[in-house]
Design an enzyme around this catalytic site. Structure first.
Site, mmCIF file in Angstrom:
data_model
loop_
_atom_site.group_PDB
_atom_site.id
_atom_site.type_symbol
_atom_site.label_atom_id
_atom_site.label_comp_id
_atom_site.label_asym_id
_atom_site.label_seq_id
_atom_site.Cartn_x
_atom_site.Cartn_y
_atom_site.Cartn_z
ATOM 1 N N TYR A 42 0.472 84.491 -2.682
ATOM 2 C CA TYR A 42 0.290 85.758 -1.964
ATOM 3 C C TYR A 42 -0.997 86.381 -2.472
ATOM 4 C CZ TYR A 42 1.128 90.551 -0.367
ATOM 5 O OH TYR A 42 1.022 91.783 0.233
ATOM 6 N N ASP A 90 -7.523 84.513 -7.980
ATOM 7 C CA ASP A 90 -6.768 85.737 -7.766
ATOM 8 C C ASP A 90 -5.894 85.928 -9.000
ATOM 9 O OD1 ASP A 90 -4.997 87.700 -7.167
ATOM 10 O OD2 ASP A 90 -4.508 86.977 -5.161
ATOM 11 N N LYS A 112 -2.877 95.299 -10.672
ATOM 12 C CA LYS A 112 -1.624 95.477 -11.422
ATOM 13 C C LYS A 112 -1.839 95.966 -12.860
ATOM 14 C CE LYS A 112 0.915 92.482 -8.365
ATOM 15 N NZ LYS A 112 2.161 92.728 -7.714
HETATM 16 N N1 PMP Z 1 -2.781 88.970 -5.246
HETATM 17 C C1 PMP Z 1 -1.679 88.641 -5.936
HETATM 18 C C2 PMP Z 1 -1.650 87.354 -6.704
HETATM 19 C C3 PMP Z 1 -0.574 89.488 -5.913
HETATM 20 O O1 PMP Z 1 0.540 89.116 -6.559
HETATM 21 C C4 PMP Z 1 -0.646 90.703 -5.202
HETATM 22 C C5 PMP Z 1 0.525 91.677 -5.158
HETATM 23 N N2 PMP Z 1 1.767 91.193 -5.402
HETATM 24 C C6 PMP Z 1 -1.820 91.008 -4.528
HETATM 25 C C7 PMP Z 1 -2.872 90.131 -4.572
HETATM 26 C C8 PMP Z 1 -1.951 92.287 -3.766
HETATM 27 O O2 PMP Z 1 -2.073 93.366 -4.652
HETATM 28 P P1 PMP Z 1 -1.705 94.853 -4.168
HETATM 29 O O3 PMP Z 1 -0.240 94.875 -3.892
HETATM 30 O O4 PMP Z 1 -2.120 95.720 -5.331
HETATM 31 O O5 PMP Z 1 -2.516 95.126 -2.958
#
Ligand code: PMP
Length: 432
Positions: A145, A240, A268
């Site tokens: 994701y 990511d 995060k």
């Molecule tokens: N990339 C990864 C690997 C994630 O786990 C997430 C959120 N779970 C995101 C991007 C998106 O981040 P946000 O919810 O802060 O937009």
């Protein structure tokens, strides 16, 4: 456990907020439905719902809360921001301090930019990679994701190395066909995709340690291979690290794995619980971004003092000696305890653990990719989730979301959690 007030608030929420929640993963749809527990306050590893029930928390708000709730050092930083101005729309010293801190911890970052969310950070890395390479296609891995922007809400095509299709209503087919999704830990399919599309690929988007179908390590050599072929074909590697940065050590997963991507996205943990995202990487690529270069990215709230100060404070806590060793130690006790408890009652589980983050799959197969994670029995997990909740243990309502330990979890919390799990497994065994 009484959940009357939670139910009342949720029913009210359903009338005013779509689906009653502000992010779909918060609903209990995947665990058999019902009103999600409505939280009132948190302290350390615990939080308390509106009915006064106490929970040991392993959701950690989907990852950011690695120092627990209401950490005094972070609370002080946020109070300072509240008193001295939460937003100026001008540069501040805090942004520079925080950028330097991230660069010191993660050597692949020559320059960084702050955003408000992980989605924004990843979205911009994709734009920058396209701007830099002049190409449009990207490759990503199934089950990973990367946020909720169009290019990453794309499902795999109907066969190896085929173009993607929209994974959400509203995503144009024209966008989806710019994306190729291949299985994680599968060199052959990645190679096929690169043979077919290599010269058109702007970027390979990678969760270096997967956090989105549970915690999954790359097999030895897999990411090295991906990086090598990307380089050969002139594609940008994007890590990511929204989940993984500062999760396993004071730095990013790439450093543990000995890899140096061209670009990295974060979020995060680096916000200490406040909204944040950041991206960075090689100077010549980052210089493509406005106002230096032609790739546009902006944000009214980007780099705001509250998020910067909370993030700095969080990293200061994490930099103290012994923090990650303790997360690992407690993670080990939890893993062993859960495995033993499941075995005792004849329930089959597989655990993937990386230090203080682990995922529990209701399957007897090892989990190295999304297809295997999918085999986790959702109905069993749904029952397990609710039994744990009744015993005061809060997990993510998803069959492969990770359990996150925080610096505030103590050994007695882990023991209490294992006892709750043993009860839950015994109930599952009764109703098989
Ligand atoms: N990339 C990864 C690997 C994630 O786990 C997430 C959120 N779970 C995101 C991007 C998106 O981040 P946000 O919810 O802060 O937009």
């Amino acid at each position: 456990m009484n959940h009357t007030k939670s139910e009342e608030i949720y029913n009210e929420a359903l009338e005013h907020i779509v689906g009653g929640v502000n992010s779909p993963s918060r609903s209990y749809k995947a665990v058999g439905g019902g009103a999600p527990v409505v939280m009132e306050r948190g302290k350390g590893a615990y939080f308390y719902d509106v009915d006064g029930n106490r929970y040991i928390d392993y959701l950690a708000a989907y990852g950011p809360i690695i120092t627990g709730f209401g950490h005094p050092h972070i609370a002080q930083a946020i109070s300072h921001a509240a008193e001295t101005g939460v937003l100026f729309g001008t540069p501040t010293q805090h942004e520079v301090n925080f950028a330097k801190m991230l660069k010191e911890a993660i050597p692949s970052l020559d320059k960084v930019r702050f955003t408000n969310s992980g989605t924004e950070a990843v979205m911009t890395t994709v734009r920058v990679a396209r701007a830099y390479t002049g190409r449009t296609k990207i490759i990503k891995f199934a089950g990973c994701y990367h946020g909720h922007f169009d290019q990453v809400l794309v499902a795999a095509g109907s066969g190896p190395a085929t173009l993607g299709s929209p994974d959400s209503a509203g995503v144009p087919v024209a966008v989806a066909t710019e994306v190729i999704t291949v299985p994680f830990n599968n060199k052959e399919e990645f190679q096929l995709a690169m043979e077919k599309w290599g010269d058109e690929i702007a970027a390979i988007l990678i969760e270096p340690i997967v956090g989105n179908f549970g915690m999954v390590m790359p097999n030895p050599g897999f990411l090295e291979y991906v990086h090598d072929i990307a380089k050969e074909k002139g594609a940008i590697t994007i890590h990511d690290e929204v989940i993984t940065a500062f999760r396993f050590h004071y730095g990013a997963a790439q450093d543990l794995l000995g890899l140096k991507p061209d670009l990295t996205a974060m979020g995060k943990i680096i916000g200490g619980g406040l909204p944040i995202g950041a991206y960075g990487g090689k100077k010549e690529i980052m210089d493509t971004v406005a106002p230096l270069g032609p790739a546009y990215q902006a944000g009214t709230m980007a780099g705001n003092p509250a998020s910067m100060l909370a993030g700095i404070a969080c990293l200061e806590v994490l930099k103290q000696p012994g923090i990650y060793e303790e997360l690992d130690r407690l993670g080990g006790i939890l893993e062993n305890g859960l495995l033993e408890a499941a075995k005792k009652h004849g329930v089959t589980i597989t655990i993937n653990r990386i230090k203080g983050a682990l995922s529990v799959y209701f399957t007897n197969e090892k989990v190295e990719n999304y297809e295997q994670a999918e085999k986790s029995d959702g109905e069993m997990f749904g029952r397990f989730f609710k039994l744990m909740l009744e015993k005061g243990i809060n997990l993510a309502p998803s069959k492969y979301e990770a359990w996150f330990l925080t610096t505030e979890h103590k050994e007695e919390d882990i023991i209490e959690t294992i006892a709750a799990a043993e009860y839950a497994f015994s109930q599952l065994a009764l109703n098989k």
